[in-house]
Design a protein around this motif. Sequence first.
Motif, short mmCIF file in Angstrom:
data_model
loop_
_atom_site.label_atom_id
_atom_site.label_comp_id
_atom_site.label_asym_id
_atom_site.label_seq_id
_atom_site.Cartn_x
_atom_site.Cartn_y
_atom_site.Cartn_z
N HIS A 15 -19.07 28.07 7.49
CA HIS A 15 -20.39 28.29 6.91
C HIS A 15 -21.44 28.59 7.98
N ILE A 19 -23.74 31.96 8.41
CA ILE A 19 -25.22 31.99 8.43
C ILE A 19 -25.69 32.74 9.67
N THR A 22 -24.94 36.53 9.43
CA THR A 22 -25.83 37.19 8.48
C THR A 22 -27.24 37.30 9.06
N LEU A 58 -26.62 25.49 1.70
CA LEU A 58 -26.16 26.88 1.75
C LEU A 58 -27.01 27.75 0.83
N ALA A 62 -28.97 31.02 1.84
CA ALA A 62 -28.66 32.26 1.13
C ALA A 62 -29.94 32.89 0.57
N GLN A 63 -30.82 32.07 -0.01
CA GLN A 63 -32.07 32.60 -0.55
C GLN A 63 -32.95 33.16 0.56
N VAL A 67 -28.97 36.84 0.36
CA VAL A 67 -27.57 37.14 0.08
C VAL A 67 -27.08 36.12 -0.95
N VAL A 69 -25.06 33.09 -2.45
CA VAL A 69 -24.53 31.89 -1.81
C VAL A 69 -23.01 31.98 -1.64
N TYR A 71 -21.36 34.44 -0.71
CA TYR A 71 -21.09 35.16 0.53
C TYR A 71 -20.99 34.18 1.70
N LEU A 72 -21.96 33.28 1.81
CA LEU A 72 -21.94 32.30 2.90
C LEU A 72 -20.79 31.31 2.73
#
Length: 151
Positions: A15, A19, A22, A58, A62-63, A67, A69, A71-72
């Motif tokens: 994870h 992060i 990304t 997460l 993600a927010q 993207v 969540v 995805y992460l």
Amino acid sequence: MEEKEVVIKNNRVNHGRNIRRTRENKGIGQTELAELVHLSQPTVSRYEMTRSIDKDMLLRFAQALKVPVEYLETLEEDAQTIVFQNNTITNTDNGTVASGAAVIEDLTQSPVINPIDKMVELYERLLKEEKDKVAALEKRVSELEKKYEGK
């Protein structure tokens, strides 16, 4: 930083690295991300070094990164290329979709960069520069020869 035990079913998922990857792909610094998730920069750094992060945290990342969540949560460490289109994520290695919220455009129409073509382009550019240098030196030598012939 909360330390909740999160079980990752796939041991190739990290994870924190997801992060960081990304964030870097989007050109966002740790300080900027820290502001978006309302944490300190050192805390974001620690999360980026954490293998498993709870779903709530997460979701915050993600927010902030815009993207899904999923995805992460699911991006494997050896995934080669990820394409973001219309809030849909496609792993171009095997066509897996992390979020089906939008239609995926045909990836065959995306520009494909061939590394060999790039190497050839670079070689040709360097070769041209070398030829220009040689021509300039030959011209200078010719000028100097004419100058000293007259003496």
